[in-house]
Design a protein around this motif. Structure first.
Motif, PDB file in Angstrom:
ATOM      1  N   GLU A  46      -7.841  -7.062 -12.330  1.00  0.00           N
ATOM      2  CA  GLU A  46      -7.034  -7.357 -11.130  1.00  0.00           C
ATOM      3  C   GLU A  46      -6.167  -6.183 -10.698  1.00  0.00           C
ATOM      4  OE1 GLU A  46      -3.413 -10.349  -9.801  1.00  0.00           O
ATOM      5  OE2 GLU A  46      -4.993 -11.139 -11.118  1.00  0.00           O
ATOM      6  N   SER A  47      -5.499  -5.532 -11.644  1.00  0.00           N
ATOM      7  CA  SER A  47      -4.602  -4.425 -11.264  1.00  0.00           C
ATOM      8  C   SER A  47      -5.368  -3.271 -10.638  1.00  0.00           C
ATOM      9  CB  SER A  47      -3.824  -3.939 -12.494  1.00  0.00           C
ATOM     10  OG  SER A  47      -4.721  -3.482 -13.496  1.00  0.00           O
ATOM     11  N   ASP A  48      -6.591  -3.004 -11.137  1.00  0.00           N
ATOM     12  CA  ASP A  48      -7.397  -1.932 -10.552  1.00  0.00           C
ATOM     13  C   ASP A  48      -7.811  -2.279  -9.123  1.00  0.00           C
ATOM     14  OD1 ASP A  48      -7.480  -0.206 -12.854  1.00  0.00           O
ATOM     15  OD2 ASP A  48      -8.798  -1.668 -13.781  1.00  0.00           O
ATOM     16  N   LEU A  49      -8.199  -3.533  -8.908  1.00  0.00           N
ATOM     17  CA  LEU A  49      -8.606  -3.951  -7.567  1.00  0.00           C
ATOM     18  C   LEU A  49      -7.429  -3.912  -6.603  1.00  0.00           C
ATOM     19  CD1 LEU A  49     -10.964  -6.975  -8.378  1.00  0.00           C
ATOM     20  CD2 LEU A  49     -11.556  -4.569  -8.054  1.00  0.00           C
ATOM     21  N   ARG A  50      -6.254  -4.266  -7.093  1.00  0.00           N
ATOM     22  CA  ARG A  50      -5.061  -4.228  -6.232  1.00  0.00           C
ATOM     23  C   ARG A  50      -4.786  -2.800  -5.759  1.00  0.00           C
ATOM     24  NH1 ARG A  50      -1.197  -7.907  -5.570  1.00  0.00           N
ATOM     25  NH2 ARG A  50      -1.987  -9.115  -7.356  1.00  0.00           N
ATOM     26  N   ALA A  51      -4.976  -1.835  -6.672  1.00  0.00           N
ATOM     27  CA  ALA A  51      -4.742  -0.430  -6.309  1.00  0.00           C
ATOM     28  C   ALA A  51      -5.776   0.053  -5.299  1.00  0.00           C
ATOM     29  CB  ALA A  51      -4.783   0.441  -7.563  1.00  0.00           C
ATOM     30  N   ILE A  52      -7.034  -0.374  -5.460  1.00  0.00           N
ATOM     31  CA  ILE A  52      -8.103   0.042  -4.536  1.00  0.00           C
ATOM     32  C   ILE A  52      -7.827  -0.469  -3.127  1.00  0.00           C
ATOM     33  CG2 ILE A  52     -10.542  -0.314  -3.976  1.00  0.00           C
ATOM     34  CD1 ILE A  52     -11.084  -0.321  -7.005  1.00  0.00           C
ATOM     35  N   ILE A  53      -7.466  -1.761  -3.028  1.00  0.00           N
ATOM     36  CA  ILE A  53      -7.217  -2.353  -1.707  1.00  0.00           C
ATOM     37  C   ILE A  53      -5.939  -1.795  -1.090  1.00  0.00           C
ATOM     38  CG2 ILE A  53      -6.756  -4.519  -0.490  1.00  0.00           C
ATOM     39  CD1 ILE A  53      -8.486  -5.923  -2.620  1.00  0.00           C
ATOM     40  N   GLY A  54      -4.887  -1.667  -1.906  1.00  0.00           N
ATOM     41  CA  GLY A  54      -3.609  -1.175  -1.404  1.00  0.00           C
ATOM     42  C   GLY A  54      -3.662   0.260  -0.909  1.00  0.00           C
ATOM     43  N   ALA A  55      -4.630   1.043  -1.425  1.00  0.00           N
ATOM     44  CA  ALA A  55      -4.744   2.433  -0.991  1.00  0.00           C
ATOM     45  C   ALA A  55      -5.307   2.547   0.423  1.00  0.00           C
ATOM     46  CB  ALA A  55      -5.638   3.210  -1.967  1.00  0.00           C
ATOM     47  N   LYS A  56      -6.013   1.524   0.887  1.00  0.00           N
ATOM     48  CA  LYS A  56      -6.666   1.604   2.199  1.00  0.00           C
ATOM     49  C   LYS A  56      -6.071   0.653   3.237  1.00  0.00           C
ATOM     50  CE  LYS A  56     -11.138   3.134   0.402  1.00  0.00           C
ATOM     51  NZ  LYS A  56     -12.600   2.899   0.363  1.00  0.00           N
ATOM     52  N   ILE A  57      -5.263  -0.301   2.810  1.00  0.00           N
ATOM     53  CA  ILE A  57      -4.659  -1.256   3.747  1.00  0.00           C
ATOM     54  C   ILE A  57      -3.147  -1.188   3.599  1.00  0.00           C
ATOM     55  CG2 ILE A  57      -4.359  -3.700   4.282  1.00  0.00           C
ATOM     56  CD1 ILE A  57      -7.251  -4.154   3.637  1.00  0.00           C
ATOM     57  N   LYS A  58      -2.452  -0.896   4.681  1.00  0.00           N
ATOM     58  CA  LYS A  58      -1.002  -0.711   4.647  1.00  0.00           C
ATOM     59  C   LYS A  58      -0.233  -1.948   5.101  1.00  0.00           C
ATOM     60  CE  LYS A  58      -1.830   3.370   3.272  1.00  0.00           C
ATOM     61  NZ  LYS A  58      -1.746   3.626   1.820  1.00  0.00           N
ATOM     62  N   ARG A  59      -0.829  -2.759   5.957  1.00  0.00           N
ATOM     63  CA  ARG A  59      -0.164  -3.988   6.413  1.00  0.00           C
ATOM     64  C   ARG A  59      -1.192  -5.101   6.517  1.00  0.00           C
ATOM     65  NH1 ARG A  59       2.805  -3.982  11.797  1.00  0.00           N
ATOM     66  NH2 ARG A  59       3.572  -5.957  11.031  1.00  0.00           N
ATOM     67  N   GLY A  60      -0.728  -6.339   6.267  1.00  0.00           N
ATOM     68  CA  GLY A  60      -1.603  -7.496   6.388  1.00  0.00           C
ATOM     69  C   GLY A  60      -1.622  -8.299   5.100  1.00  0.00           C
ATOM     70  N   LYS A  61      -1.898  -9.580   5.234  1.00  0.00           N
ATOM     71  CA  LYS A  61      -2.058 -10.446   4.076  1.00  0.00           C
ATOM     72  C   LYS A  61      -3.547 -10.485   3.732  1.00  0.00           C
ATOM     73  CE  LYS A  61      -1.166 -15.131   2.358  1.00  0.00           C
ATOM     74  NZ  LYS A  61      -0.490 -14.650   1.137  1.00  0.00           N
ATOM     75  N   VAL A  62      -3.909  -9.956   2.569  1.00  0.00           N
ATOM     76  CA  VAL A  62      -5.298  -9.824   2.161  1.00  0.00           C
ATOM     77  C   VAL A  62      -5.564 -10.753   0.980  1.00  0.00           C
ATOM     78  CG1 VAL A  62      -7.111  -8.247   1.401  1.00  0.00           C
ATOM     79  CG2 VAL A  62      -5.276  -7.415   2.890  1.00  0.00           C
ATOM     80  N   GLU A  63      -6.631 -11.523   1.093  1.00  0.00           N
ATOM     81  CA  GLU A  63      -7.038 -12.410   0.004  1.00  0.00           C
ATOM     82  C   GLU A  63      -8.403 -11.948  -0.512  1.00  0.00           C
ATOM     83  OE1 GLU A  63      -7.146 -17.167  -0.941  1.00  0.00           O
ATOM     84  OE2 GLU A  63      -7.962 -16.495   0.978  1.00  0.00           O
ATOM     85  N   CYS A  64      -8.466 -11.671  -1.804  1.00  0.00           N
ATOM     86  CA  CYS A  64      -9.708 -11.241  -2.449  1.00  0.00           C
ATOM     87  C   CYS A  64     -10.201 -12.375  -3.352  1.00  0.00           C
ATOM     88  CB  CYS A  64      -9.476  -9.974  -3.266  1.00  0.00           C
ATOM     89  SG  CYS A  64     -10.941  -9.411  -4.178  1.00  0.00           S
ATOM     90  N   ILE A  65     -11.390 -12.882  -3.057  1.00  0.00           N
ATOM     91  CA  ILE A  65     -11.966 -13.994  -3.821  1.00  0.00           C
ATOM     92  C   ILE A  65     -13.254 -13.506  -4.481  1.00  0.00           C
ATOM     93  CG2 ILE A  65     -12.851 -16.341  -3.728  1.00  0.00           C
ATOM     94  CD1 ILE A  65     -11.286 -16.720  -1.134  1.00  0.00           C
ATOM     95  N   ILE A  66     -13.303 -13.599  -5.808  1.00  0.00           N
ATOM     96  CA  ILE A  66     -14.508 -13.220  -6.549  1.00  0.00           C
ATOM     97  C   ILE A  66     -14.968 -14.419  -7.361  1.00  0.00           C
ATOM     98  CG2 ILE A  66     -15.490 -11.722  -8.316  1.00  0.00           C
ATOM     99  CD1 ILE A  66     -13.612  -9.547  -7.471  1.00  0.00           C
ATOM    100  N   ASN A  67     -16.206 -14.822  -7.125  1.00  0.00           N
ATOM    101  CA  ASN A  67     -16.824 -15.918  -7.880  1.00  0.00           C
ATOM    102  C   ASN A  67     -17.989 -15.376  -8.691  1.00  0.00           C
ATOM    103  OD1 ASN A  67     -15.204 -18.131  -6.886  1.00  0.00           O
ATOM    104  ND2 ASN A  67     -16.238 -17.871  -4.922  1.00  0.00           N
ATOM    105  N   SER A  68     -18.267 -16.024  -9.822  1.00  0.00           N
ATOM    106  CA  SER A  68     -19.384 -15.598 -10.669  1.00  0.00           C
ATOM    107  C   SER A  68     -20.212 -16.808 -11.071  1.00  0.00           C
ATOM    108  CB  SER A  68     -18.868 -14.883 -11.920  1.00  0.00           C
ATOM    109  OG  SER A  68     -18.173 -15.787 -12.761  1.00  0.00           O
TER     110      SER A  68
END
Length: 288
Positions: A46-68
């Motif tokens: 989770e922390s790695d994915l948060r860093a990846i998304i946060g590096a490219k998106i500066k504003r907005g509420k983003v929801e990341c859903i991963i199912n397996s």
């Protein structure tokens, strides 16, 4: 580059013995707010994915859903945790001895109990690389949608700015005629009320009214703010907050213009300006 804060993207990938799906949704928000819905087995990333998304998106509420879900493969072996089975049966036997009418349960009931079936070991690093690539791919698609919608918002805002410039120019041309009409009305009124009208006093009153109704500063500031909006739209950095501030300034000047209105046409111009500003303000709320 103007970017909208509203977008959606989704992808799937096969990683190890799992089929993973990733969905990214974003909506407008004052800051950057990223939330995750992940299976427990994937919480480590989770922390790695948060860093990846946060590096490219500066504003907005983003929801990341991963199912397996497990891949159904021929000849796939079902792994059983035999120690867990033994412990479960031993506990069930102790409980049955205290029951007046013990109930039987089947092998399928045992298999359904948490911890009985073992998951095949997956290479954690390979899983991490695969999920990161999946989220990166989905994020790029999300950004494409945000940029495409942002370009459309930019065109709409530019169109309204050009209309506002036309109304501001009309107000500037209209003002001398407004003062002339006002002078004639006052002159006629004074002539009606007095046999010997004091035209010197009339000129003094006209000067006072002209100062009170002067809208040159408001028109200049409106032109300046409109030009700044058009300039900001060409910037590459996130511009949503700056545009929001400019909308407040434009609305303040339009309100002052309306309060100084001296005839119906000037009032209509002020109303049209406020309508255009409100339309832009709603669109700006969705810009990163």
């Amino acid at each position: 580059m103007i970017k909208s804060m509203t977008a959606f993207a989704g992808n799937e990938a096969e990683i190890g013995n799992l089929t993973l799906s990733c969905e990214l949704r974003s909506v407008n928000h004052r800051y950057c707010d990223i939330t995750f819905k992940l299976p427990d087995r994937l919480r480590f990333i989770e922390s790695d994915l948060r860093a990846i998304i946060g590096a490219k998106i500066k504003r907005g509420k983003v929801e990341c859903i991963i199912n397996s879900k497990k891949q159904a493969k021929d000849g796939q072996e079902l792994l059983i945790n035999r120690d867990a089975v033994a412990a479960l049966l031993e506990a069930a036997s102790e409980i049955e001895q205290q029951m007046l009418a013990p109930l039987s349960f089947s092998a399928l009931d045992v298999l359904a109990f948490p911890g009985i079936q073992q998951e095949p070991d997956n290479d954690r690093e390979a899983m991490k690389r695969g999920i990161t690539a999946l989220v990166d791919q989905t994020l790029d698609q999300l950004l494409e949608v945000r940029e495409r919608e942002g370009a459309q918002l930019g065109e709409l805002i530019t169109e309204r700015c050009l209309k506002m410039q036309g109304f501001v120019a009309s107000a500037g041309k209209r003002m001398p005629e407004v003062l002339l009409n006002l002078r004639n009305k006052l002159k006629d009124r004074i002539t009606e009320l007095s046999a010997e009208p004091d035209f010197d006093r009339l000129e003094q009153e006209l000067v006072f009214l002209a100062q009170k109704l002067d809208i040159s500063e408001e028109l200049d500031r409106l032109q300046t703010h409109i030009a700044e909006v058009l300039r900001v739209l060409l910037q590459k950095d996130p511009i949503g907050r700056r545009l929001d501030f400019l909308m407040q300034e434009l609305n303040r000047e339009a309100n002052t213009l309306g309060s100084k209105s001296a005839d119906k046409e000037m009032t209509q111009i002020a109303i049209e300006l406020k309508v255009l500003i409100e339309q832009m303000r709603e669109q700006v709320q969705n810009i990163e």
